[in-house]
Design a protein around this motif. Sequence first.
Motif, PDB file in Angstrom:
ATOM      1  N   LYS A  56     -18.236  28.617  38.071  1.00 43.87           N
ATOM      2  CA  LYS A  56     -17.293  29.723  37.949  1.00 43.87           C
ATOM      3  C   LYS A  56     -17.977  30.924  37.309  1.00 43.87           C
ATOM      4  O   LYS A  56     -18.767  30.772  36.367  1.00 43.87           O
ATOM      5  CB  LYS A  56     -16.087  29.325  37.088  1.00 43.87           C
ATOM      6  CG  LYS A  56     -15.101  28.380  37.754  1.00 43.87           C
ATOM      7  CD  LYS A  56     -13.891  28.163  36.847  1.00 43.87           C
ATOM      8  CE  LYS A  56     -12.846  27.278  37.492  1.00 43.87           C
ATOM      9  NZ  LYS A  56     -11.659  27.103  36.602  1.00 43.87           N
ATOM     10  N   LEU A  57     -17.651  32.112  37.818  1.00 52.22           N
ATOM     11  CA  LEU A  57     -18.071  33.356  37.183  1.00 52.22           C
ATOM     12  C   LEU A  57     -16.928  33.833  36.297  1.00 52.22           C
ATOM     13  O   LEU A  57     -15.820  34.078  36.784  1.00 52.22           O
ATOM     14  CB  LEU A  57     -18.401  34.418  38.233  1.00 52.22           C
ATOM     15  CG  LEU A  57     -19.744  34.302  38.958  1.00 52.22           C
ATOM     16  CD1 LEU A  57     -19.922  35.472  39.913  1.00 52.22           C
ATOM     17  CD2 LEU A  57     -20.897  34.257  37.970  1.00 52.22           C
ATOM     18  N   ILE A  58     -17.207  33.969  35.014  1.00 53.80           N
ATOM     19  CA  ILE A  58     -16.160  34.280  34.046  1.00 53.80           C
ATOM     20  C   ILE A  58     -16.259  35.737  33.601  1.00 53.80           C
ATOM     21  O   ILE A  58     -17.287  36.179  33.075  1.00 53.80           O
ATOM     22  CB  ILE A  58     -16.267  33.350  32.818  1.00 53.80           C
ATOM     23  CG1 ILE A  58     -16.196  31.879  33.259  1.00 53.80           C
ATOM     24  CG2 ILE A  58     -15.176  33.678  31.810  1.00 53.80           C
ATOM     25  CD1 ILE A  58     -14.919  31.490  33.958  1.00 53.80           C
ATOM     26  N   TYR A  59     -15.165  36.473  33.812  1.00 53.81           N
ATOM     27  CA  TYR A  59     -15.080  37.873  33.401  1.00 53.81           C
ATOM     28  C   TYR A  59     -14.192  38.042  32.167  1.00 53.81           C
ATOM     29  O   TYR A  59     -14.374  38.985  31.402  1.00 53.81           O
ATOM     30  CB  TYR A  59     -14.516  38.724  34.542  1.00 53.81           C
ATOM     31  CG  TYR A  59     -15.445  38.863  35.726  1.00 53.81           C
ATOM     32  CD1 TYR A  59     -16.197  40.016  35.915  1.00 53.81           C
ATOM     33  CD2 TYR A  59     -15.570  37.842  36.666  1.00 53.81           C
ATOM     34  CE1 TYR A  59     -17.050  40.152  37.004  1.00 53.81           C
ATOM     35  CE2 TYR A  59     -16.415  37.961  37.752  1.00 53.81           C
ATOM     36  CZ  TYR A  59     -17.159  39.119  37.916  1.00 53.81           C
ATOM     37  OH  TYR A  59     -18.008  39.241  38.995  1.00 53.81           O
ATOM     38  N   SER A  60     -13.220  37.157  32.009  1.00 52.69           N
ATOM     39  CA  SER A  60     -12.293  37.253  30.882  1.00 52.69           C
ATOM     40  C   SER A  60     -11.814  35.856  30.498  1.00 52.69           C
ATOM     41  O   SER A  60     -12.063  34.874  31.218  1.00 52.69           O
ATOM     42  CB  SER A  60     -11.092  38.129  31.244  1.00 52.69           C
ATOM     43  OG  SER A  60     -10.290  37.485  32.226  1.00 52.69           O
ATOM     44  N   ILE A  97     -19.116  24.233  35.548  1.00 51.56           N
ATOM     45  CA  ILE A  97     -20.177  24.958  34.848  1.00 51.56           C
ATOM     46  C   ILE A  97     -19.815  26.437  34.899  1.00 51.56           C
ATOM     47  O   ILE A  97     -19.893  27.075  35.951  1.00 51.56           O
ATOM     48  CB  ILE A  97     -21.549  24.681  35.479  1.00 51.56           C
ATOM     49  CG1 ILE A  97     -21.813  23.169  35.529  1.00 51.56           C
ATOM     50  CG2 ILE A  97     -22.650  25.384  34.687  1.00 51.56           C
ATOM     51  CD1 ILE A  97     -23.118  22.779  36.194  1.00 51.56           C
ATOM     52  N   ASN A  98     -19.377  26.951  33.763  1.00 50.72           N
ATOM     53  CA  ASN A  98     -18.894  28.329  33.660  1.00 50.72           C
ATOM     54  C   ASN A  98     -20.025  29.248  33.201  1.00 50.72           C
ATOM     55  O   ASN A  98     -20.655  28.996  32.168  1.00 50.72           O
ATOM     56  CB  ASN A  98     -17.749  28.416  32.650  1.00 50.72           C
ATOM     57  CG  ASN A  98     -16.591  27.501  32.999  1.00 50.72           C
ATOM     58  OD1 ASN A  98     -15.712  27.855  33.765  1.00 50.72           O
ATOM     59  ND2 ASN A  98     -16.586  26.296  32.413  1.00 50.72           N
ATOM     60  N   TYR A  99     -20.262  30.319  33.958  1.00 51.93           N
ATOM     61  CA  TYR A  99     -21.264  31.313  33.587  1.00 51.93           C
ATOM     62  C   TYR A  99     -20.570  32.641  33.285  1.00 51.93           C
ATOM     63  O   TYR A  99     -19.757  33.114  34.099  1.00 51.93           O
ATOM     64  CB  TYR A  99     -22.253  31.545  34.726  1.00 51.93           C
ATOM     65  CG  TYR A  99     -23.347  30.514  34.865  1.00 51.93           C
ATOM     66  CD1 TYR A  99     -24.621  30.751  34.357  1.00 51.93           C
ATOM     67  CD2 TYR A  99     -23.119  29.314  35.523  1.00 51.93           C
ATOM     68  CE1 TYR A  99     -25.638  29.817  34.503  1.00 51.93           C
ATOM     69  CE2 TYR A  99     -24.127  28.372  35.670  1.00 51.93           C
ATOM     70  CZ  TYR A  99     -25.389  28.630  35.159  1.00 51.93           C
ATOM     71  OH  TYR A  99     -26.399  27.702  35.305  1.00 51.93           O
ATOM     72  N   CYS A 106     -23.474  30.081  29.109  1.00 54.48           N
ATOM     73  CA  CYS A 106     -22.895  28.966  29.866  1.00 54.48           C
ATOM     74  C   CYS A 106     -22.034  28.037  29.014  1.00 54.48           C
ATOM     75  O   CYS A 106     -22.362  27.724  27.865  1.00 54.48           O
ATOM     76  CB  CYS A 106     -24.048  28.187  30.496  1.00 54.48           C
ATOM     77  SG  CYS A 106     -23.558  26.794  31.495  1.00 54.48           S
ATOM     78  N   PHE A 107     -20.941  27.595  29.629  1.00 53.06           N
ATOM     79  CA  PHE A 107     -20.038  26.598  29.042  1.00 53.06           C
ATOM     80  C   PHE A 107     -19.835  25.486  30.067  1.00 53.06           C
ATOM     81  O   PHE A 107     -19.408  25.737  31.197  1.00 53.06           O
ATOM     82  CB  PHE A 107     -18.705  27.251  28.682  1.00 53.06           C
ATOM     83  CG  PHE A 107     -17.562  26.294  28.452  1.00 53.06           C
ATOM     84  CD1 PHE A 107     -17.688  25.199  27.611  1.00 53.06           C
ATOM     85  CD2 PHE A 107     -16.334  26.509  29.078  1.00 53.06           C
ATOM     86  CE1 PHE A 107     -16.625  24.327  27.397  1.00 53.06           C
ATOM     87  CE2 PHE A 107     -15.266  25.653  28.870  1.00 53.06           C
ATOM     88  CZ  PHE A 107     -15.407  24.558  28.024  1.00 53.06           C
ATOM     89  N   PHE A 139     -26.585  26.551  25.872  1.00 52.88           N
ATOM     90  CA  PHE A 139     -25.282  26.350  26.511  1.00 52.88           C
ATOM     91  C   PHE A 139     -24.364  25.637  25.523  1.00 52.88           C
ATOM     92  O   PHE A 139     -24.813  25.053  24.529  1.00 52.88           O
ATOM     93  CB  PHE A 139     -25.431  25.526  27.795  1.00 52.88           C
ATOM     94  CG  PHE A 139     -25.719  24.070  27.553  1.00 52.88           C
ATOM     95  CD1 PHE A 139     -24.693  23.145  27.436  1.00 52.88           C
ATOM     96  CD2 PHE A 139     -27.026  23.619  27.440  1.00 52.88           C
ATOM     97  CE1 PHE A 139     -24.951  21.797  27.204  1.00 52.88           C
ATOM     98  CE2 PHE A 139     -27.304  22.274  27.214  1.00 52.88           C
ATOM     99  CZ  PHE A 139     -26.265  21.367  27.093  1.00 52.88           C
ATOM    100  N   THR A 140     -23.085  25.673  25.797  1.00 53.40           N
ATOM    101  CA  THR A 140     -22.138  25.012  24.908  1.00 53.40           C
ATOM    102  C   THR A 140     -21.206  24.106  25.703  1.00 53.40           C
ATOM    103  O   THR A 140     -20.970  24.332  26.895  1.00 53.40           O
ATOM    104  CB  THR A 140     -21.305  26.038  24.115  1.00 53.40           C
ATOM    105  OG1 THR A 140     -20.433  25.348  23.208  1.00 53.40           O
ATOM    106  CG2 THR A 140     -20.454  26.897  25.052  1.00 53.40           C
TER     107      THR A 140
END
Length: 290
Positions: A56-60, A97-99, A106-107, A139-140
Amino acid sequence: MNERDRNSGHVEAFRNLFCNSPKMTEDNSNSNDHPAERDEDMSPYRKPAASVISFKLIYSKDDLQSRKVIHFRPEMSHQVFGEDETIFGYRTLSITINYLHNSSRCFVDVLKEGILKSTPMPQLDDIMKCLEPWLPEKFTTEKEEFLKMIENERHDNMYGALLSEFKDKQECKVFPNQKVFADYKICICDMKNEEFKEFHKRFETYIVWFIDAANFIDLDDERWMLYYVYEEFQHPETKATYRTPVGYCSVYKFFAYPNNIRTRISQFFILPSHQRRGIGSSSTRPWLGI
């Protein structure tokens, strides 16, 4: 006792010894499960990695729960989970896997249920142990820590010197049906910029899932050149500028006799979410001199 009685006694003894133990023979044959049956029993615990992993691409903050967020699945996973590209030991499994869209911090969010606890089969796959060598540094796996990263994210950061740019003819996926069209900017990056090098180490972790036999380049080798493609658009409500790295090209400078340098493209990668938008063909022109 005549000879006939003696022979009858021998036959009876033989039967008692070898023929009157059918249960023992059956138990012995059943004590070892048939491999095919055992493998079939374990099939619910074998998951194709490509079907349970998503990016996933995370913006908010809202993107962590949104189903409309930009997401995609890996095309391969053999370098991470072996040649069969499966994960063993979990009846229900989801790996996200969130970027962060700009910094690629990364989370990793792993949800698993129905964990197989005792089996003569191979041990359960240690998911994080398999993933860790291929994830960005620092990463977390803690959501609260990642939420703080989101708060501190710079949305408009861009590395390198601008070479060229072009406008996307398709609407921006982040804000569909809102007539938001992005510009794509091609930059050549400074290989002596330590902050950029740390960023690239995070972003290049994508490639193991999409380029066969992918490997990470030596950023201390001065013969490497890196070009990045950034997507840039304005938020339709806040009008803030958002820039997202969506791909890169690594180029290596070879010595060519007698005293020349010849460049060769090594890796070319565009995020699956941004493919088929003309980025590749438009991006190669600046460094090919077209």
